[in-house]
Design an enzyme around this catalytic site. Structure first.
Site, PDB file in Angstrom:
ATOM      1  N   ASN A 146      -5.019 -74.734  16.227  1.00  0.00           N
ATOM      2  CA  ASN A 146      -2.955 -75.492  16.825  1.00  0.00           C
ATOM      3  C   ASN A 146      -3.616 -76.447  17.833  1.00  0.00           C
ATOM      4  O   ASN A 146      -2.876 -77.743  17.259  1.00  0.00           O
ATOM      5  CB  ASN A 146      -2.740 -74.668  17.799  1.00  0.00           C
ATOM      6  CG  ASN A 146      -2.861 -74.177  19.407  1.00  0.00           C
ATOM      7  OD1 ASN A 146      -3.441 -73.428  18.894  1.00  0.00           O
ATOM      8  ND2 ASN A 146      -2.601 -74.926  20.443  1.00  0.00           N
ATOM      9  N   SER A 194       4.629 -67.739  12.415  1.00  0.00           N
ATOM     10  CA  SER A 194       5.845 -68.312  13.522  1.00  0.00           C
ATOM     11  C   SER A 194       6.943 -69.167  12.518  1.00  0.00           C
ATOM     12  O   SER A 194       5.952 -70.183  11.410  1.00  0.00           O
ATOM     13  CB  SER A 194       5.826 -68.930  14.278  1.00  0.00           C
ATOM     14  OG  SER A 194       6.201 -68.637  15.056  1.00  0.00           O
ATOM     15  N   HIS A 196       8.852 -71.056  12.755  1.00  0.00           N
ATOM     16  CA  HIS A 196       8.934 -72.878  13.389  1.00  0.00           C
ATOM     17  C   HIS A 196       7.748 -74.301  12.873  1.00  0.00           C
ATOM     18  O   HIS A 196       8.378 -74.771  13.044  1.00  0.00           O
ATOM     19  CB  HIS A 196       9.732 -72.972  14.630  1.00  0.00           C
ATOM     20  CG  HIS A 196       9.028 -72.808  15.984  1.00  0.00           C
ATOM     21  ND1 HIS A 196       7.886 -73.839  16.197  1.00  0.00           N
ATOM     22  CD2 HIS A 196       8.208 -71.380  15.762  1.00  0.00           C
ATOM     23  CE1 HIS A 196       7.672 -73.217  17.155  1.00  0.00           C
ATOM     24  NE2 HIS A 196       7.087 -71.853  17.034  1.00  0.00           N
ATOM     25  N   CYS A 320       2.609 -75.502  24.036  1.00  0.00           N
ATOM     26  CA  CYS A 320       2.215 -74.043  24.877  1.00  0.00           C
ATOM     27  C   CYS A 320       1.707 -74.534  26.722  1.00  0.00           C
ATOM     28  O   CYS A 320       2.446 -73.652  27.247  1.00  0.00           O
ATOM     29  CB  CYS A 320       2.207 -73.344  24.344  1.00  0.00           C
ATOM     30  SG  CYS A 320       1.957 -73.238  22.141  1.00  0.00           S
TER      31      CYS A 320
HETATM   32  N1  PMP Z   1      -0.425 -68.695  18.395  1.00  0.00           N
HETATM   33  C1  PMP Z   1      -0.676 -70.332  17.575  1.00  0.00           C
HETATM   34  C2  PMP Z   1      -1.882 -70.620  17.040  1.00  0.00           C
HETATM   35  C3  PMP Z   1       0.798 -71.086  17.740  1.00  0.00           C
HETATM   36  O1  PMP Z   1       0.019 -72.576  17.480  1.00  0.00           O
HETATM   37  C4  PMP Z   1       1.944 -70.779  18.523  1.00  0.00           C
HETATM   38  C5  PMP Z   1       2.693 -71.630  18.566  1.00  0.00           C
HETATM   39  N2  PMP Z   1       2.128 -72.835  19.114  1.00  0.00           N
HETATM   40  C6  PMP Z   1       1.704 -69.261  18.936  1.00  0.00           C
HETATM   41  C7  PMP Z   1       1.085 -68.635  17.991  1.00  0.00           C
HETATM   42  C8  PMP Z   1       3.027 -69.124  19.165  1.00  0.00           C
HETATM   43  O2  PMP Z   1       4.037 -68.708  18.576  1.00  0.00           O
HETATM   44  P1  PMP Z   1       5.983 -68.987  18.583  1.00  0.00           P
HETATM   45  O3  PMP Z   1       5.764 -69.619  19.342  1.00  0.00           O
HETATM   46  O4  PMP Z   1       6.196 -68.058  17.542  1.00  0.00           O
HETATM   47  O5  PMP Z   1       5.847 -68.350  19.643  1.00  0.00           O
END
Ligand code: PMP
Length: 382
Positions: A146, A194, A196, A320
């Protein structure tokens, strides 16, 4: 505003917005037997088929969740209940890494976290070593990072894991809807995603569980037995309908969008490299997602650079973990210094990004880095 933070969340695709709103306007619990319930269940069925088509799997292999965090938790918790070791990499999203750490707390010998090289590619030998010498319950390796967009090549690892009796999970959250992911070829047992991140609504995602996978499943939600017992609770029909519509829209434009977005990302990188002294792109010599670039502007604080260009939405580290003072664990694992990690901005582009967005972002970033560097030079001790 120039929105270049698609890895944090993408704007909703018009098709997804329409499907979500239509579902929100109608009444019906997908478990009810009357006509309203059947209408809601039909919307869920359509979405399940749309997602299955994007992934090359069958609709019955999909469990809808609240997002990738939940899907990752479900996968890791269930697989760890098989007994044995959890093996993963140092650059996973916290939804994998912290879940693995929490599950194995008190039993640290049941967790293997392998390092990555300076490009962010996982060193596979320690994983193969674990597969040869230990009883491994699950190997979990993300498909695309990410923060850097760096892609993993899972083929050899999946074969070795299966030969050793281990299951393979991949967190494909950043990859699905951006590059082809075909579960007929990618022989993983479990995959998280996911909505979004590919133009669906927030708060909805899915876990793929390959048919025939024997797992002592550990649902996080216990209740009415929805989603074949994997995920109890009234289905989020509107969210799921939006996810399905986004999956279909992404599938129909996948290759064309990937080409166009790669060109825009390359233009952004070329502009920054040409006009900002001392900047470097992380992971640029290995295969990456089309729309992501992680840029280190030596000597500055990323948050100061972002504050000086408030009309550009980009990210210092991953969204995050923003707000947390610790530097990116991904960049540190790639061997970057703390200063370099603090000087890094992630720009992530997507289906609605335009050439004009990119040209304006280059101009803004060039000016903003120069401004912050000039300020630092002016206030430096003589
Ligand atoms: N895994 C990865 C690689 C992500 O980029 C993200 C979101 N930042 C997530 C998991 C978590 O996803 P969600 O927002 O749907 O909980």
């Amino acid at each position: 505003m120039i929105y270049l933070d698609y890895n944090a969340t993408a704007p909703m695709r018009p098709e997804a917005l329409e499907a979500t709103l239509a579902a929100l306007k109608s009444v019906g619990n997908a478990s009810s037997m009357h006509y309203s319930g059947r209408d809601a269940a039909a919307k869920v069925d359509v979405a399940r088929r749309q997602l299955a088509e994007l992934l090359g799997c069958s609709p019955g292999e999909i469990i809808f969740t609240s997002g990738a965090t939940e899907a990752n938790n479900l996968a890791l918790r269930s697989a760890y209940a098989r007994g044995g070791v959890l093996a993963t990499t140092a650059v996973e999203h916290p939804a994998v890494l912290e879940t693995a750490r929490a599950l194995t707390a008190g039993k640290p010998d049941t967790l293997v976290v392998v390092p990555v090289d300076s490009n962010g590619i996982a060193e596979l030998e320690p994983l193969h070593e674990a597969l040869r010498t230990r009883e491994v319950a699950l190997v979990s390796v993300m498909l695309a990072n990410n923060e850097t967009g760096v892609l993993a090549d899972l083929a050899g690892l999946v074969t070795a894991a299966h030969e050793a009796g281990a299951l393979v999970h991949t967190d494909a959250t950043q990859c699905v809807g951006r590059l082809p992911v075909n579960l007929a070829d990618l022989d993983v047992d479990l995959l998280s995603l996911s909505a979004h991140k590919f133009g669906g609504p927030q708060g909805v995602g899915a876990l793929f569980v390959r048919r025939g996978t024997t797992l002592p499943y550990r649902p996080l939600m216990i209740g009415g037995g929805h989603e074949r017992g994997w995920r109890a609770g009234t289905l989020n029909v509107a969210g799921i309908a939006g996810l399905g519509a986004a999956a279909e829209a992404a599938r129909l434009k996948l290759r064309a969008e990937a080409v166009r977005i790669t060109e825009l990302r390359n233009r952004l990188e070329a502009g920054l490299l040409a006009h900002v002294p001392d900047c470097r792109i992380n992971g640029s010599s290995v295969p990456r997602l089309p729309g992501v670039t992680s840029v280190t502007f030596a000597g500055v604080q990323a948050d100061a650079v972002l504050a000086a260009m408030p009309h550009v939405a980009a990210s210092d580290g991953s969204a995050c973990s923003s707000g947390a003072p610790s530097p990116s664990h991904v960049l540190l694992a790639m061997g970057r210094t703390r200063d370099d990690a603090d000087a890094t901005i992630r720009f992530s582009l997507g289906y609605a990004t335009t050439e004009e967005d990119v040209e304006r972002a280059i101009k803004a970033a060039v000016g903003s880095v120069a401004q912050v560097r000039a300020l630092l030079a002016a206030t430096a001790e003589p």
